[in-house]
Structure formats: structure tokens, C-alpha cells
Design a protein around this motif. Sequence first.
Motif, PDB file in Angstrom:
ATOM      1  N   ASN A 116       0.832  -1.191   0.000  1.00 35.05           N
ATOM      2  CA  ASN A 116       0.000   0.000   0.000  1.00 35.05           C
ATOM      3  C   ASN A 116       0.876   1.253   0.000  1.00 35.05           C
ATOM      4  O   ASN A 116       2.030   1.226   0.429  1.00 35.05           O
ATOM      5  CB  ASN A 116      -0.915  -0.004   1.226  1.00 35.05           C
ATOM      6  N   SER A 117       0.307   2.367  -0.456  1.00 40.49           N
ATOM      7  CA  SER A 117       1.098   3.591  -0.565  1.00 40.49           C
ATOM      8  C   SER A 117       1.646   4.032   0.791  1.00 40.49           C
ATOM      9  O   SER A 117       2.718   4.630   0.875  1.00 40.49           O
ATOM     10  CB  SER A 117       0.257   4.707  -1.180  1.00 40.49           C
ATOM     11  N   ALA A 118       0.901   3.769   1.829  1.00 35.94           N
ATOM     12  CA  ALA A 118       1.394   3.914   3.198  1.00 35.94           C
ATOM     13  C   ALA A 118       1.132   2.577   3.870  1.00 35.94           C
ATOM     14  O   ALA A 118      -0.015   2.120   3.933  1.00 35.94           O
ATOM     15  CB  ALA A 118       0.679   5.042   3.925  1.00 35.94           C
ATOM     16  N   SER A 119       2.183   1.922   4.345  1.00 31.97           N
ATOM     17  CA  SER A 119       2.006   0.572   4.877  1.00 31.97           C
ATOM     18  C   SER A 119       3.146   0.216   5.810  1.00 31.97           C
ATOM     19  O   SER A 119       4.209   0.847   5.820  1.00 31.97           O
ATOM     20  CB  SER A 119       1.900  -0.453   3.737  1.00 31.97           C
ATOM     21  N   LEU A 120       2.910  -0.831   6.592  1.00 29.23           N
ATOM     22  CA  LEU A 120       3.904  -1.352   7.525  1.00 29.23           C
ATOM     23  C   LEU A 120       3.603  -2.825   7.723  1.00 29.23           C
ATOM     24  O   LEU A 120       2.475  -3.188   8.056  1.00 29.23           O
ATOM     25  CB  LEU A 120       3.822  -0.619   8.870  1.00 29.23           C
TER      26      LEU A 120
END
Length: 498
Positions: free
Chosen positions: A246-250
Motif C-alpha cells: 500500500n502507498s502507506a504501509s507497515l
Amino acid sequence: MNMINMKNIALRFLGCFALLAACSNSDDAEKPVVPVPTGDVTIYATTTSLTRDLTRDAVNFSSKDNLAPTTISLDPTVRYQTMDGFGAAITGSTCFNLFQMKPADRQAFLTETFSDKDGFGFSYIRISIGCSDFSLSEYTCCDTKGIENFALQSEEKEYILPILKDILKINPSIKIIAAPWTSPKWMKVNNLTDLAPLDSWTNGQLNPAYYQDYATYFVKWIQAFKAEGIDIYAVTPQNEPLNRANSASLYMSWEEQRDFVKTALGPKFKTAGLATKIYAFDHNYNYDNIASEQNYPGKIYEDEGASQYVVGAAYHNYGGNREELLNMHEAYPNKELLFTETSIGTWNSGRDLSTRLMEDMKEVALGTVNYWSKGVIVWNLMLDNDRGPNREGGCQTCYGAVDINNSDYKTIIRNSHYYIIAHLSTVVKPGAVRIGTGGYTDSGITCSAFENTDGTYAFVLLNNNEKAKKITISDGKRHFAYDVPGKSVTSYRWAKSK
């Protein structure tokens, strides 16, 4: 509750349908509001063809003996989960679109959506801690290294908080669940072996050296929202912890989440005196087919130190089957279940109600509730007709629960996700208990029954058959019949007999 009070409940929804003229799927926004009928049982109906469009109807109880073979009977002695509510995600994109509307139009839409008195009573909201893939930019609330640098950011202060405050004025009892899409980048490493810093919004893992700081980040964020008058009902430690792309993920394995909750997040919440619930996981039914991650929340529950802080697990439906909810309940009956995300888009005929209304009602709404979910939350409440605003690396093909025309920021199209939440929330109120049903069955019929805390019953029925069916509903003391349209969803609410 006497019959006069029940009629007052029915009459209070008249204002909702005045709003529908401005926020409907019809191009004829100026048509007069037609008075709607009242009776013992208030009914809402939507057909895939929109010949019924959250249309209100009513019937009276029958005075005749019930001999109908198509009778579905409620059994309030069989009791399942208590419901927390139903709703949608309030993302940065949603708030941006809402702020483009004229204030009166925005107020009308929010009232229609969230008011329990004059609307459909959406009762649950999901928001992100920091950015999501539908934020206006990529950010966290501590992008400068050092937890002392924590601060709410412009998207929250200018978009999220004002919209949440408007919603809370309309429905003060709304529940809010929150999740981060990523930790601050300075807390990330490329993997847990090398522990090399990773300067990327996408992917990476949380450096165990920052578990305490990251738990403090959660506490500070919850307290910052509380200072703005907004209570956070629940959190998950990570949105889609098995999604690296995802474009922002962890990425956060079950072992990492277990250790983070046990050693940092849970204790920090306890020390801070926070009542905010913690749900584990927040990802797909199939655990993204990663063998080591199967039964992700169950493995956390089996660790006593972590389990004491976790009330249950949250799920999405982008992979696997909702049977996993039933499996989890049977294995861990004392833990809660919550359904927190589903999307519609160009890949699944997202605006085609003839397909989506039936499938989403069966699989997402009634399907998850009948498998012990305490709540149902869909993804973006509102996107524009270009499926935005969106960012590169996020979903470019998603539709909202509603789509607003960005040429006038007034014309709204309601998609299946709005309908399925409205059909639940308008009759099933927070605190309701799902109860048993018996009697008539049909492969095209799916239903669920509830007992509300105010002395009313609620019943929601999907008729996936092509033709209408006369269904009789009995609560054990009284009964009524209704011609349920083919390819429709109907919701019912009536006062219990004293």
C-alpha cells in the motif's frame, strides 16, 4: 413502549425523506416530498432497479390466525452478539469532498447519513492515525525524529476534526475506531535481521527499539483527539499488517503485533487510563495466504500477556471467505469480531446495483453479522465521480459509499455500500442483540433479527429472487405480512408487545 410512541418513532423519519430529494439517485431533485404511510411496523425497501430507493412503507399487525407457510419467526430466547454499530470510513478524501459542498448541502447529507432522529443513523466511523491511502498527502503525526515532536497535522486539523465534530453534533453517541497505515518513517527498518533504517512510506517493519515510543504515539494521538472533544472507542495496531504494497504501509507479523501489544501498547494504555479497546489483525480472512500468519489473532489470544489487552479481531474481505469469522468465534467465543473494511470499484462492478446490492448485503452486511460480527464498516464514505481525490500507489479504481459530482459538489449517487449500511443502521441500533429466527427458508432469502434496547424489534431481509414473495414475520405474539419485492433489501422495526 406503547403504540403512540412507536408511531412517533415512525414519524420522526419523515424529515429524512425530505432530505432524500436533494441527495438521491434521481435527477429530479425538485420533486415534491410525498407523505409516507405509518403503521404498526415501519419498513424501508430498496430494489436493485431503484423502483424503491430506501423507500419507507408501513403495515399493521394482522388480526387473523397465521397459517402462512412463508412465516419467519423471531426467537428472542436465542441470543447472540450485542451490536456496536454500522458505518463508513471518514478519510481525508471524504472530508475534502465534503468541504467542497455548500454548507447547507453538507449539513443535509451528514444529517441524512448520521442522524438517528432525522436520518439513517450510521453509528460507527473508521479513521486513520496519520495518513491512509486516501489522504491528501503522506504523513504521520511525528515525522521529525523524537516522540516529543508529536503533533496533529494539517489534514487532521483542517479536514478530519471539523467533519468529525459536525457529525458528533448530529449523533453524539457515534463510535470511532482508528488504525495507522504506517508508523513514522524513522521508526522503520528494512527487516528484523538487518535492522537497517528504511526511509519509505511503503513497506518496512517497526524497529523493536521503538515499541515504547510508538505506543506513546498512540496514547498522544488519542489524547489529542480527546482534547478536541472526540473520544476514540477502539484502535487496531496496524491496518492490513500483511500488506507490504500500500502507498502507506507497515508489515507486522503476528509475533510482532503480539510483542508490541504485550510489552508496549497495552501497558501504555493502562498507565494512561485509556478505555480505548484494542482489536488485533485488521486484515483479510485468508491472512493473505501466508502459511506462518494463519490464525493471526488466535495466536495472539493464546499468549496470556497479550490477550489481556485485546478484546477481539477485525477483518477485511479482500481475500478468503467470511467463514473465517465463524471459525474464529467457535475457537475463541469470548473474543469479539468486527468487520472494518470492504471496497467497491471498477474491478467488481462497483456502481452496478443489480450485482452489488445483492452480493454486498449477503456477504458483507448480513453475512458478517450472522457470523458474529459486532459491527460493519465500509471504506470511503464519499469519493468524487473521478474516484478521488486519490494518490499514486493507492487505489485508483475505488468508488465511495456515495459518489459526488465534482462539477457541482451537490449531485450524489448512492452506491451499494451506502444502502447496505443504511438498511442495517436505520432499524438496528447500538446495543441491540442479535436474536434467533426460524421457520421459512429459501435459497434466495437471507435475514437477521435483533432486539433493540428501546423495546423494539428489528429485522433485515434480503430477497435475491427475481420475483416478489409475501413473507410473514412473527415475533411470537403478533405477526404481519409484506410483499417483499424481488431483488430487494427490506428493513423492519416495530414495538414489542407488552
